[in-house]
Design a protein around this motif. Sequence first.
Motif, mmCIF file in Angstrom:
data_model
loop_
_atom_site.group_PDB
_atom_site.id
_atom_site.type_symbol
_atom_site.label_atom_id
_atom_site.label_comp_id
_atom_site.label_asym_id
_atom_site.label_seq_id
_atom_site.Cartn_x
_atom_site.Cartn_y
_atom_site.Cartn_z
ATOM 1 N N THR A 74 41.306 106.499 60.283
ATOM 2 C CA THR A 74 41.391 105.136 59.744
ATOM 3 C C THR A 74 42.071 105.131 58.378
ATOM 4 O O THR A 74 42.926 104.282 58.112
ATOM 5 N N LEU A 75 41.714 106.083 57.530
ATOM 6 C CA LEU A 75 42.332 106.144 56.203
ATOM 7 C C LEU A 75 43.828 106.442 56.287
ATOM 8 O O LEU A 75 44.622 105.877 55.531
ATOM 9 N N VAL A 76 44.208 107.313 57.209
ATOM 10 C CA VAL A 76 45.641 107.581 57.405
ATOM 11 C C VAL A 76 46.359 106.297 57.809
ATOM 12 O O VAL A 76 47.419 105.958 57.270
ATOM 13 N N LEU A 77 45.767 105.559 58.757
ATOM 14 C CA LEU A 77 46.386 104.300 59.188
ATOM 15 C C LEU A 77 46.441 103.286 58.048
ATOM 16 O O LEU A 77 47.417 102.550 57.919
ATOM 17 N N MET A 78 45.409 103.248 57.227
ATOM 18 C CA MET A 78 45.373 102.295 56.110
ATOM 19 C C MET A 78 46.409 102.634 55.038
ATOM 20 O O MET A 78 47.186 101.783 54.621
ATOM 21 N N PHE A 79 46.405 103.886 54.601
ATOM 22 C CA PHE A 79 47.268 104.277 53.484
ATOM 23 C C PHE A 79 48.743 104.418 53.875
ATOM 24 O O PHE A 79 49.615 104.240 53.038
ATOM 25 N N PHE A 80 48.997 104.735 55.122
ATOM 26 C CA PHE A 80 50.383 104.926 55.559
ATOM 27 C C PHE A 80 50.848 103.819 56.495
ATOM 28 O O PHE A 80 51.782 104.006 57.275
ATOM 29 N N SER A 81 50.212 102.660 56.421
ATOM 30 C CA SER A 81 50.555 101.561 57.327
ATOM 31 C C SER A 81 52.007 101.110 57.171
ATOM 32 O O SER A 81 52.664 100.777 58.157
ATOM 33 N N GLU A 82 52.509 101.112 55.958
ATOM 34 C CA GLU A 82 53.914 100.711 55.731
ATOM 35 C C GLU A 82 54.862 101.671 56.461
ATOM 36 O O GLU A 82 55.768 101.250 57.174
ATOM 37 N N THR A 83 54.654 102.958 56.269
ATOM 38 C CA THR A 83 55.508 103.972 56.888
ATOM 39 C C THR A 83 55.367 103.942 58.408
ATOM 40 O O THR A 83 56.372 103.996 59.128
ATOM 41 N N ILE A 84 54.147 103.867 58.881
ATOM 42 C CA ILE A 84 53.910 103.833 60.330
ATOM 43 C C ILE A 84 54.577 102.617 60.936
ATOM 44 O O ILE A 84 55.241 102.705 61.981
ATOM 45 N N SER A 85 54.436 101.479 60.280
ATOM 46 C CA SER A 85 55.019 100.239 60.781
ATOM 47 C C SER A 85 56.542 100.317 60.862
ATOM 48 O O SER A 85 57.133 99.970 61.880
ATOM 49 N N SER A 86 57.170 100.797 59.798
ATOM 50 C CA SER A 86 58.636 100.799 59.760
ATOM 51 C C SER A 86 59.268 101.938 60.551
ATOM 52 O O SER A 86 60.276 101.743 61.224
ATOM 53 N N GLN A 87 58.676 103.135 60.507
ATOM 54 C CA GLN A 87 59.325 104.279 61.136
ATOM 55 C C GLN A 87 58.960 104.468 62.599
ATOM 56 O O GLN A 87 59.780 104.929 63.385
ATOM 57 N N TYR A 88 57.725 104.149 62.968
ATOM 58 C CA TYR A 88 57.298 104.418 64.335
ATOM 59 C C TYR A 88 57.338 103.182 65.226
ATOM 60 O O TYR A 88 57.383 103.293 66.441
ATOM 61 N N PHE A 89 57.294 102.011 64.612
ATOM 62 C CA PHE A 89 57.326 100.785 65.407
ATOM 63 C C PHE A 89 58.532 99.923 65.067
ATOM 64 O O PHE A 89 58.607 98.772 65.485
ATOM 65 N N GLN A 134 53.485 94.695 61.899
ATOM 66 C CA GLN A 134 53.367 94.531 60.462
ATOM 67 C C GLN A 134 52.352 95.544 59.923
ATOM 68 O O GLN A 134 51.446 95.958 60.651
ATOM 69 N N PRO A 135 52.481 95.959 58.671
ATOM 70 C CA PRO A 135 51.516 96.904 58.099
ATOM 71 C C PRO A 135 50.072 96.415 58.212
ATOM 72 O O PRO A 135 49.159 97.205 58.449
ATOM 73 N N GLY A 136 49.856 95.119 58.072
ATOM 74 C CA GLY A 136 48.511 94.570 58.212
ATOM 75 C C GLY A 136 47.948 94.783 59.610
ATOM 76 O O GLY A 136 46.746 95.034 59.778
ATOM 77 N N GLU A 137 48.808 94.700 60.604
ATOM 78 C CA GLU A 137 48.369 94.932 61.980
ATOM 79 C C GLU A 137 47.996 96.397 62.201
ATOM 80 O O GLU A 137 47.059 96.702 62.941
ATOM 81 N N VAL A 138 48.705 97.287 61.551
ATOM 82 C CA VAL A 138 48.371 98.714 61.640
ATOM 83 C C VAL A 138 47.017 98.964 60.972
ATOM 84 O O VAL A 138 46.192 99.722 61.493
ATOM 85 N N ARG A 139 46.757 98.288 59.849
ATOM 86 C CA ARG A 139 45.452 98.435 59.178
ATOM 87 C C ARG A 139 44.318 97.904 60.064
ATOM 88 O O ARG A 139 43.251 98.512 60.140
ATOM 89 N N VAL A 140 44.553 96.780 60.704
ATOM 90 C CA VAL A 140 43.541 96.215 61.612
ATOM 91 C C VAL A 140 43.293 97.177 62.768
ATOM 92 O O VAL A 140 42.152 97.376 63.191
#
Length: 167
Positions: A38-53, A58-64
Amino acid sequence: SLTLSRFVASYRANDAAHAPGLVATSMLVAFLLTLAITLVLMFFSETISSQYFSGSLQPGEVRVAGLWTFLLAMTTVVQGALTGFEAFRQNAVIALGCGLVALLLVLAGPSSDPQWVIGALIAGNILVLLFSGGLLLQRLVPLHRPGIRLVDVAYLGPVVQFGLPAL
């Protein structure tokens, strides 16, 4: 969940005083692993959102998604423990009741708003976790004996040996 169900059923029959320790240790392991994810998803939501999706999420959706992952994992562990106690009916009633509450929340809100729908589903999951956790405590408290630690390193071996391959 599978490991916990198996060992709770075994300890409940053979050594009931150790069942609370096994449940607490398994829940702690699940909590720590899921918290890390969960912490990885929260802290890296911007990177996950832009690079993997490619920005489709949106980063908020990754945090949710991280929050939801945490809630689902903890609910699964609690329900696995209840399965070991053979609380099948109570598990089903709790899941059905809370699922209906979530459905009513979804239907009561604007159906075109995905945030409302996800919020309602998360609320239903929180209810399941609260009611299941309460029922689990009701089962565990009478079994606990003084002098037996609730969280014990001795339980890590079986949890890791049987739990990790089940993932």
